[in-house]
Enzyme design. Structure first.
Site, PDB file in Angstrom:
ATOM      1  N   GLU A   1      39.312  44.032  42.688  1.00  0.00           N
ATOM      2  CA  GLU A   1      40.079  43.266  43.617  1.00  0.00           C
ATOM      3  C   GLU A   1      41.452  44.190  43.716  1.00  0.00           C
ATOM      4  O   GLU A   1      41.610  43.997  45.389  1.00  0.00           O
ATOM      5  CB  GLU A   1      40.534  41.881  42.874  1.00  0.00           C
ATOM      6  CG  GLU A   1      39.343  40.832  43.136  1.00  0.00           C
ATOM      7  CD  GLU A   1      38.539  40.544  44.207  1.00  0.00           C
ATOM      8  OE1 GLU A   1      39.526  40.544  45.009  1.00  0.00           O
ATOM      9  OE2 GLU A   1      37.064  40.263  44.011  1.00  0.00           O
TER      10      GLU A   1
ATOM     11  N   TYR B   1      45.912  35.831  45.473  1.00  0.00           N
ATOM     12  CA  TYR B   1      44.580  36.559  45.707  1.00  0.00           C
ATOM     13  C   TYR B   1      44.361  36.509  44.966  1.00  0.00           C
ATOM     14  O   TYR B   1      43.254  36.369  44.240  1.00  0.00           O
ATOM     15  CB  TYR B   1      44.835  36.976  46.682  1.00  0.00           C
ATOM     16  CG  TYR B   1      43.561  37.942  46.931  1.00  0.00           C
ATOM     17  CD1 TYR B   1      42.310  37.229  47.860  1.00  0.00           C
ATOM     18  CD2 TYR B   1      42.965  39.038  46.260  1.00  0.00           C
ATOM     19  CE1 TYR B   1      41.500  38.145  47.890  1.00  0.00           C
ATOM     20  CE2 TYR B   1      42.016  39.620  46.373  1.00  0.00           C
ATOM     21  CZ  TYR B   1      40.734  38.612  46.844  1.00  0.00           C
ATOM     22  OH  TYR B   1      39.645  39.203  46.702  1.00  0.00           O
TER      23      TYR B   1
ATOM     24  N   ASP C   1      42.083  36.209  51.881  1.00  0.00           N
ATOM     25  CA  ASP C   1      42.459  37.309  52.549  1.00  0.00           C
ATOM     26  C   ASP C   1      42.205  37.694  53.474  1.00  0.00           C
ATOM     27  O   ASP C   1      42.037  36.827  53.843  1.00  0.00           O
ATOM     28  CB  ASP C   1      41.634  38.216  50.784  1.00  0.00           C
ATOM     29  CG  ASP C   1      40.233  38.149  51.502  1.00  0.00           C
ATOM     30  OD1 ASP C   1      40.219  37.240  52.403  1.00  0.00           O
ATOM     31  OD2 ASP C   1      39.415  39.391  51.603  1.00  0.00           O
TER      32      ASP C   1
END
Ligand code: SF4
Length: 380
Positions: A47, A130, A148
């Site tokens: 990520e 996020y 996102d």
């Protein structure tokens, strides 16, 4: 929320939406290595790397990084300089510094195990909402919705959001819708499905509504011209910037400076450089770079050896590189630097540096610059 009579207004429609999205994602989602693991650390790393960087670039780098530091504890024990070096070319080095800081916090405060909830994850250095939601939902099944850029775009289209998605009200609208649509039992796959939809079907300029699994729920499609969404304020104009850097040669080695950790490009090594004043001659600016960044007064400056153009955020930068014999005297690093070294180009290559400075280092090596100062001017 949406008034009755339009798509997704009822819980019944939202259930149907979740089912269609999940089925589509499980059949059509790209087979990516971080989707085959349940290791929270590996998912977290993916990520972080995928923020601002393409999947194609991340694929080999993620595997290499994990091969080198396979656990949070291994990463926590690594020197920051090595982590930054491993990150070279991925850009946005603050990500690597935060990753390293967070790994140390996990090793020291959580016995090397990443916390399981998004709330605890958010307490780690550099862990934003996020990333915390992505790791908690994918690795631990927590019903935390991610937002996102891809998900935001899909949501602004599904709900035909007629206001700036970055405004306070726009952000609240998106948060509420992301939570309302989230699959309560499969939040990880749902989140990945939303991101996948935005990345591969509901793309910024040409959404492929004909193949979209949730087209029947999309208000923007009903209204026509879904690519009109999200509505964004006018973009800030691009700023044009000139910079001058100087290669200070001392017996075939040149001076590089180590940026302090708390300034932009913290921890990177670079040549002395300055931003040119509006009417400033770049040669004068290069001499000023030697004075301000290294405390050295130079006279005979050669160049430009090289011109580079690159973009950082909204600045379009035109950098020129100059060369001078370093005068005698002690180097006094300027306010943005903490130490200095005299290096040959091949040694500089092994130090953490920005991609622009890496281009300069590569150029010097290519030009046989080991004997910088003993040959004629380098040619770009
Ligand atoms: Fe995006 Fe089109 Fe699907 Fe709407 S129908 S979500 S605009 S791809």
């Amino acid at each position: 929320m949406t008034p009755p009579g339009v798509p997704l207004a009822s819980e019944h429609q939202r259930r149907a939406f979740r089912t269609r999205l999940l089925r589509w994602y499980r059949r059509n989602g790209r087979d990516l290595p971080w989707r085959r693991t349940a290791d929270p650390y590996a998912i977290w790393l993916s990520e972080i790397m995928l923020q601002q960087t393409t999947v194609a670039t991340v694929l080999p780098r993620w595997e290499r990084f994990l091969g080198r530091w396979p656990t949070v504890e291994a990463l926590a024990a690594a020197p920051l300089a090595e982590v930054l070096h491993e990150w070279s070319g991925l850009g946005y080095y603050a990500r690597a510094r935060n990753l390293h800081r967070a790994a140390r916090a996990v090793a020291e405060e959580h016995n090397g195990r990443l916390p399981g909830s998004s709330a605890q994850l958010r307490e780690l250095p550099g862990m934003g909402p996020y990333t915390a939601a992505a790791v908690a939902s994918i690795a631990h099944g927590e019903p935390a919705a991610v937002l996102d850029a891809n998900v935001e775009r899909v949501l602004t289209r599904l709900t035909a959001l007629e206001q700036d998605a970055r405004s306070t009200a726009g952000k609240r609208h998106l948060r509420e819708w992301a939570a309302a649509l989230l699959h309560p039992r499969h939040p990880g796959d749902h989140n990945q499905g939303m991101m996948e939809l935005g990345a591969t079907v509901c793309t910024p300029r040409a959404p492929d509504c004909g193949t979209c699994p949730v087209a029947g729920f999309c208000l923007a499609r009903q209204k026509g011209r879904p690519e009109r969404y999200p509505l964004l304020p006018r973009r800030q104009p691009v700023e044009r910037v000139r910079e001058a850097a100087i290669l200070l040669d001392r017996r075939g080695r040149f001076l590089v400076l180590h940026r302090r950790k708390d300034v932009s490009f913290g921890g990177m090594w670079e040549l002395p450089r300055v931003r040119c004043a509006p009417e400033e001659d770049p040669v004068e600016a290069a001499r000023r770079a030697a004075r301000e960044a290294a405390g050295l007064a130079t006279e005979h400056t050669e160049g430009p050896l090289l011109e580079l153009r690159h973009t950082v955020m909204r600045s379009r930068i035109h950098l020129t590189l100059w060369r001078a014999q370093a005068p005698r005297g002690t180097v006094l690093p300027g306010p943005e630097h903490q130490e200095f070294r005299w290096v040959a180009p091949e040694h500089w290559l092994s130090l953490p540096k920005s991609s622009t400075q890496a281009r300069i280092a590569g150029f010097l090596l290519e030009q046989g610059a080991k004997k910088v100062g003993t040959k004629g001017p380098l040619r770009a």
